[in-house]
Design a protein around this motif. Structure first.
Motif, mmCIF file in Angstrom:
data_model
loop_
_atom_site.group_PDB
_atom_site.id
_atom_site.type_symbol
_atom_site.label_atom_id
_atom_site.label_comp_id
_atom_site.label_asym_id
_atom_site.label_seq_id
_atom_site.Cartn_x
_atom_site.Cartn_y
_atom_site.Cartn_z
ATOM 1 N N LEU A 1 0.529 -1.232 -0.261
ATOM 2 C CA LEU A 1 0.076 0.120 0.151
ATOM 3 C C LEU A 1 0.299 1.276 -0.059
ATOM 4 O O LEU A 1 0.230 2.255 -0.646
ATOM 5 N N ALA A 2 2.038 1.371 0.914
ATOM 6 C CA ALA A 2 3.248 2.424 1.110
ATOM 7 C C ALA A 2 3.566 2.826 -0.300
ATOM 8 O O ALA A 2 3.759 3.604 -0.854
ATOM 9 N N GLN A 3 3.733 2.066 -0.878
ATOM 10 C CA GLN A 3 4.501 1.607 -2.334
ATOM 11 C C GLN A 3 3.296 1.995 -3.657
ATOM 12 O O GLN A 3 3.654 3.043 -4.498
ATOM 13 N N ALA A 4 2.107 1.712 -3.683
ATOM 14 C CA ALA A 4 1.452 1.888 -4.158
ATOM 15 C C ALA A 4 0.702 3.702 -4.187
ATOM 16 O O ALA A 4 1.260 4.109 -5.052
ATOM 17 N N ALA A 5 0.546 3.912 -2.769
ATOM 18 C CA ALA A 5 1.337 5.652 -2.661
ATOM 19 C C ALA A 5 1.996 6.442 -3.008
ATOM 20 O O ALA A 5 1.746 7.371 -4.412
ATOM 21 N N THR A 6 3.341 5.987 -2.558
ATOM 22 C CA THR A 6 3.991 6.866 -3.771
ATOM 23 C C THR A 6 3.963 6.712 -5.166
ATOM 24 O O THR A 6 4.403 8.034 -5.468
ATOM 25 N N LEU A 7 3.936 5.714 -5.825
ATOM 26 C CA LEU A 7 4.043 5.485 -7.278
ATOM 27 C C LEU A 7 3.048 6.561 -7.632
ATOM 28 O O LEU A 7 2.685 7.486 -8.303
ATOM 29 N N GLU A 8 1.637 6.592 -7.137
ATOM 30 C CA GLU A 8 0.658 6.944 -7.641
ATOM 31 C C GLU A 8 1.037 8.993 -7.335
ATOM 32 O O GLU A 8 0.173 9.948 -8.025
ATOM 33 N N GLN A 9 1.487 9.159 -6.339
ATOM 34 C CA GLN A 9 2.039 10.036 -6.224
ATOM 35 C C GLN A 9 3.115 10.695 -7.338
ATOM 36 O O GLN A 9 2.905 12.208 -7.943
ATOM 37 N N GLN A 10 3.669 10.129 -7.777
ATOM 38 C CA GLN A 10 5.135 10.369 -8.287
ATOM 39 C C GLN A 10 4.309 10.663 -9.690
ATOM 40 O O GLN A 10 4.730 11.344 -10.453
ATOM 41 N N ALA A 11 3.597 9.600 -10.273
ATOM 42 C CA ALA A 11 2.500 9.861 -10.945
ATOM 43 C C ALA A 11 1.640 10.929 -11.851
ATOM 44 O O ALA A 11 1.677 11.765 -12.762
ATOM 45 N N ALA A 12 1.302 11.598 -10.256
ATOM 46 C CA ALA A 12 0.446 13.025 -10.997
ATOM 47 C C ALA A 12 1.197 14.280 -11.213
ATOM 48 O O ALA A 12 0.825 15.184 -11.517
ATOM 49 N N ASP A 13 2.429 13.903 -10.060
ATOM 50 C CA ASP A 13 3.669 15.132 -10.254
ATOM 51 C C ASP A 13 3.645 14.803 -11.543
ATOM 52 O O ASP A 13 4.736 15.825 -12.749
#
Length: 426
Positions: A194-206
């Motif tokens: 879940l932590a990895q998914a949240a990080t990737l989601e933020q990177q995608a948004a950025d």
């Protein structure tokens, strides 16, 4: 865009001011004197031509400098768009990684739930074992079971059963321990996913935000450059047109001067002929004339109301292309219109106004009637200075081709400069 900013603003201002000055000068020089059949075009001075040439050179220099700036800026636009495309690609990759991580997190969460369920079942089995042991008073009921057997055979059977029960109870303890370890590991895996998914989601948004910002900046930059390029190109075209106009005005003035010299020679010849005719009694006073011919001529002239004035224009069959300052304009000049009109009535008269006056029967102001021709001169005592002719309509009106830049019209009779009338139908 730094290159573009280095182009001096004073160059554009000087260019616009120079071009405007030259345009005004040309416009003033080409104004025609009202009420005349033709007007001499003003010959631009060498200073005006020099200013126009300098304005064109300034514009060309500015266009060249801006072209270099545009090339550099366009490279920046291309780089920005490339970076935008890369950022968008990065976003798409991160989005795919996020979706995979989210799926892994979902699977880890499901595994954690199953592990917790297994742990709960194992703990329930362990609790049941403990409860049974407590009720029996011992955690090892083997001896009691053997001692209460009714015989050797039953004792053997009970021993086998107790051995199996003991093995089962031991496995329950092992299962509880394993289930606890699995549940803990599953929870940790799920949290990590879940932590990895949240990080990737933020990177995608950025990455997506960066792509959008770069694309917007690139588009704005390209639009600004296009506007700047169009403005400077327009300045160059204006300077070129101004210079061409001045060069054309000089050529027209030189051509006009040559034509005027030839016209003066013809007028002098006509004057000599007229003087000779007067001395011989050849100039006649007009008779009543033909009203039918006059009306035919008037009707023919009216047909072309609104037609452009063209210096030197007009033939026996209608409008024709002018020349000199009206080169390319299709229409009539003053004498071209009167000659055409009476040609339609079957009456042939000379081409130019002074010759029409000198060759036709004369009419005084008090005897003018519809269809007569009326003439104007700069010196009313000298037919050689006649410069305009029109068709008299009666009731104080005339039909004329007035001057360059105007159109065939009906207007009020002008008595200033009137030298006399003539009657082609007499």
């Amino acid at each position: 865009m730094g290159t573009q900013a280095t182009i001096p603003a004073r160059t554009g201002t000087r260019l616009a001011r120079s071009a405007a000055t030259v345009v005004v000068a040309v416009a003033v020089g080409l104004v025609l004197a009202p009420g005349t059949a033709t007007a001499a075009p003003t010959n631009p001075s060498d200073t005006q031509l020099s200013q126009a040439q300098q304005a064109k050179a300034d514009a060309a220099e500015q266009v060249g400098a801006l072209s270099a700036a545009l090339a550099a800026a366009q490279a920046q636009v291309d780089d920005a768009r490339a970076e935008s495309a890369i950022a968008l690609d990065t976003f798409q990759g991160k989005q795919a990684e996020y979706e995979a991580a989210q799926s892994a997190a979902d699977e880890a969460a499901a595994a954690a739930r199953r592990a917790r369920d297994d742990l709960a079942a194992a703990r329930a089995d362990l609790a049941d074992f403990a409860r049974q042991s407590y009720l029996q008073g011992s955690t090892s009921p083997t001896l009691e079971a053997l001692m209460t057997a009714q015989g050797p055979t039953e004792m053997v059977e009970r021993a086998a059963l107790l051995e199996a029960a003991g093995a089962h109870q031991g496995s329950v303890v092992v299962q509880v321990s394993a289930a606890e370890q699995q549940a803990t590991a599953a929870d940790l895996t799920a949290q990590t996913a879940l932590a990895q998914a949240a990080t990737l989601e933020q990177q995608a948004a950025d990455a997506l935000a960066a792509a959008e910002a770069l694309e917007v900046a690139a588009r704005q930059q390209a639009a600004g450059l296009a506007d700047r390029q169009a403005a400077v190109q327009q300045q160059l075209e204006q300077a070129q047109q101004t210079l061409l106009g001045l060069e054309g005005a000089r050529a027209a003035a030189e051509q006009y001067a040559a034509q005027q010299t030839a016209a003066a020679a013809r007028a002098a010849a006509d004057q000599r002929a007229t003087s000779h005719a007067v001395s011989a009694g050849a100039v006649t006073t007009a008779g009543a004339g033909s009203s039918a011919a006059a009306e035919t001529a008037i009707s023919a002239a009216r047909r072309w109301l609104g037609t452009s004035y063209a210096w030197g224009g007009g033939s026996l069959s209608g409008p024709s292309v002018g020349w000199g300052i009206d080169a390319g304009v299709v229409g009539f000049d003053c004498s071209g219109l009167t000659r055409y009109a009476y040609a339609q009535a079957g009456i042939s008269i000379p081409r130019n106004s002074s010759a029409q006056y000198s060759s036709l029967p004369r009419v005084s102001r008090s005897d003018l009637q519809r269809g007569d021709l009326v003439f104007w001169a700069t010196d009313t005592s000298s037919p050689a200075t006649i410069h305009h002719v029109a068709v008299y309509l009666g009731d104080g009106q005339i039909l004329e081709a007035p001057e360059s830049g105007s159109r065939v019209r009906v207007t009020a009779m002008r008595w200033s400069g009137f030298i006399g009338g003539a009657r082609p139908s007499a």
